[in-house]
Design a protein around this motif. Structure first.
Motif, PDB file in Angstrom:
ATOM      1  N   ARG A  92       0.840  -1.207   0.000  1.00 11.39           N
ATOM      2  CA  ARG A  92       0.000   0.000   0.000  1.00 11.39           C
ATOM      3  C   ARG A  92       0.874   1.255   0.000  1.00 11.39           C
ATOM      4  O   ARG A  92       1.817   1.377   0.763  1.00 11.39           O
ATOM      5  CB  ARG A  92      -0.905  -0.010   1.235  1.00 11.39           C
ATOM      6  N   LEU A  93       0.543   2.197  -0.896  1.00 16.42           N
ATOM      7  CA  LEU A  93       1.284   3.451  -1.002  1.00 16.42           C
ATOM      8  C   LEU A  93       1.014   4.313   0.229  1.00 16.42           C
ATOM      9  O   LEU A  93      -0.140   4.566   0.584  1.00 16.42           O
ATOM     10  CB  LEU A  93       0.874   4.218  -2.265  1.00 16.42           C
ATOM     11  N   LEU A  94       2.090   4.775   0.867  1.00 14.04           N
ATOM     12  CA  LEU A  94       1.986   5.595   2.071  1.00 14.04           C
ATOM     13  C   LEU A  94       2.510   7.009   1.874  1.00 14.04           C
ATOM     14  O   LEU A  94       2.217   7.888   2.677  1.00 14.04           O
ATOM     15  CB  LEU A  94       2.752   4.928   3.228  1.00 14.04           C
ATOM     16  N   GLY A  95       3.308   7.225   0.823  1.00 16.22           N
ATOM     17  CA  GLY A  95       3.866   8.558   0.616  1.00 16.22           C
ATOM     18  C   GLY A  95       4.914   8.578  -0.470  1.00 16.22           C
ATOM     19  O   GLY A  95       5.017   7.655  -1.280  1.00 16.22           O
ATOM     20  N   ARG A  96       5.684   9.626  -0.443  1.00 21.13           N
ATOM     21  CA  ARG A  96       6.747   9.849  -1.423  1.00 21.13           C
ATOM     22  C   ARG A  96       7.951  10.434  -0.712  1.00 21.13           C
ATOM     23  O   ARG A  96       7.819  11.208   0.229  1.00 21.13           O
ATOM     24  CB  ARG A  96       6.273  10.840  -2.469  1.00 21.13           C
ATOM     25  N   VAL A  97       9.136  10.080  -1.163  1.00 22.94           N
ATOM     26  CA  VAL A  97      10.368  10.698  -0.713  1.00 22.94           C
ATOM     27  C   VAL A  97      11.270  10.820  -1.932  1.00 22.94           C
ATOM     28  O   VAL A  97      11.199   9.994  -2.849  1.00 22.94           O
ATOM     29  CB  VAL A  97      11.043   9.894   0.431  1.00 22.94           C
ATOM     30  N   GLY A  98      12.064  11.858  -1.972  1.00 23.03           N
ATOM     31  CA  GLY A  98      12.918  12.015  -3.137  1.00 23.03           C
ATOM     32  C   GLY A  98      14.042  13.004  -2.928  1.00 23.03           C
ATOM     33  O   GLY A  98      14.095  13.724  -1.925  1.00 23.03           O
ATOM     34  N   LEU A  99      14.922  13.005  -3.901  1.00 20.43           N
ATOM     35  CA  LEU A  99      15.996  13.989  -3.980  1.00 20.43           C
ATOM     36  C   LEU A  99      15.657  14.927  -5.122  1.00 20.43           C
ATOM     37  O   LEU A  99      15.431  14.481  -6.248  1.00 20.43           O
ATOM     38  CB  LEU A  99      17.337  13.304  -4.249  1.00 20.43           C
ATOM     39  N   ARG A 100      15.600  16.208  -4.832  1.00 18.47           N
ATOM     40  CA  ARG A 100      15.342  17.226  -5.852  1.00 18.47           C
ATOM     41  C   ARG A 100      16.607  18.055  -6.031  1.00 18.47           C
ATOM     42  O   ARG A 100      17.511  18.023  -5.203  1.00 18.47           O
ATOM     43  CB  ARG A 100      14.201  18.150  -5.414  1.00 18.47           C
ATOM     44  N   GLN A 101      16.642  18.784  -7.115  1.00 19.28           N
ATOM     45  CA  GLN A 101      17.744  19.708  -7.394  1.00 19.28           C
ATOM     46  C   GLN A 101      19.104  19.036  -7.184  1.00 19.28           C
ATOM     47  O   GLN A 101      19.989  19.563  -6.510  1.00 19.28           O
ATOM     48  CB  GLN A 101      17.609  20.965  -6.534  1.00 19.28           C
ATOM     49  N   ILE A 102      19.252  17.870  -7.782  1.00 16.04           N
ATOM     50  CA  ILE A 102      20.505  17.128  -7.672  1.00 16.04           C
ATOM     51  C   ILE A 102      21.614  17.896  -8.394  1.00 16.04           C
ATOM     52  O   ILE A 102      21.468  18.283  -9.548  1.00 16.04           O
ATOM     53  CB  ILE A 102      20.354  15.709  -8.257  1.00 16.04           C
ATOM     54  N   ALA A 118      -3.827   8.992   5.363  1.00 16.13           N
ATOM     55  CA  ALA A 118      -4.117   7.776   6.123  1.00 16.13           C
ATOM     56  C   ALA A 118      -2.896   7.238   6.857  1.00 16.13           C
ATOM     57  O   ALA A 118      -3.021   6.415   7.762  1.00 16.13           O
ATOM     58  CB  ALA A 118      -4.679   6.697   5.192  1.00 16.13           C
ATOM     59  N   ALA A 119      -1.692   7.703   6.481  1.00 18.12           N
ATOM     60  CA  ALA A 119      -0.458   7.212   7.100  1.00 18.12           C
ATOM     61  C   ALA A 119       0.183   8.239   8.021  1.00 18.12           C
ATOM     62  O   ALA A 119       1.226   7.957   8.625  1.00 18.12           O
ATOM     63  CB  ALA A 119       0.531   6.805   6.013  1.00 18.12           C
TER      64      ALA A 119
END
Length: 193
Positions: A92-102, A118-119
């Motif tokens: 189940r998808l709970l969110g997003r995390v990422g690296l921006r402006q690499i 929901a998370a």
């Protein structure tokens, strides 16, 4: 004119390998985005808190499928690196995390995240940010990761602190939100912290 320093991370550092799946070790997994994630992302972006702290809205699942295609392509372009945060057991998808402006030359990037309503309150953002940070600094060799959030977003300030990002200062009127200009807290972690 020759440079006096070498790039911290050479071009191709990310694109030469497939985007990895990163387990957090405590029940979550950071995995590459899939087209079938579009309905869950669209649902997440209907949350008023997402509207309060983000500058993007999702009007349709079709629009979100376009975002996911961008996120998938950005890995090879080494501009950003985005992961879906999912429950390891159920998927189940709970969110997003990422690296921006690499910035490979400087070995720097900005960490960004959101959590599905929901998370919220389950430590998803902290756990995902910690896993991504460990991978970026220790395995890939980034030197510095920054994390920015509105000074009014106390929950994000707690996430940054719990994930080991030191508060370095305030960037005044740094980002335009729907309700006006926001000062932004600047947190950072460097390799060796």
């Amino acid at each position: 004119m020759p440079d006096l320093t070498q790039p911290v991370l050479p071009a191709g550092t990310l694109s030469r390998i497939p985007q990895p799946t990163l387990p957090t070790g405590d029940g979550l997994v950071l995995r590459p985005w899939r087209a079938e994630d579009a309905p869950a992302v669209h649902e997440a972006f209907q949350d008023p808190l997402i509207h309060q702290w983000h500058i993007r809205r999702a009007d349709s699942e079709e629009e979100v499928r376009g975002w996911i295609a961008e996120w998938q392509g950005d890995w090879t372009g080494e501009r950003t690196a985005q992961w879906a945060v999912a429950d390891e057991a159920s998927g189940r998808l709970l969110g997003r995390v990422g690296l921006r402006q690499i910035e490979l030359l400087d070995g720097a990037a900005e960490v960004a995240y959101w959590t599905h309503a929901a998370a919220c309150g389950q430590g998803v953002a902290v756990r995902a940010t910690t896993a991504l940070t460990r991978w970026a600094l220790e395995e890939i060799g980034f030197e510095r990761l920054e994390l920015l959030h509105s000074v009014f977003n106390e929950a994000s300030c707690r996430v940054a602190a719990k994930a080991g990002f030191a508060l370095e200062g305030t960037k005044r009127r740094a980002l335009l939100h729907p309700d006006g200009w926001h000062d932004m807290h600047l947190h950072a972690r460097v390799r060796g912290d």
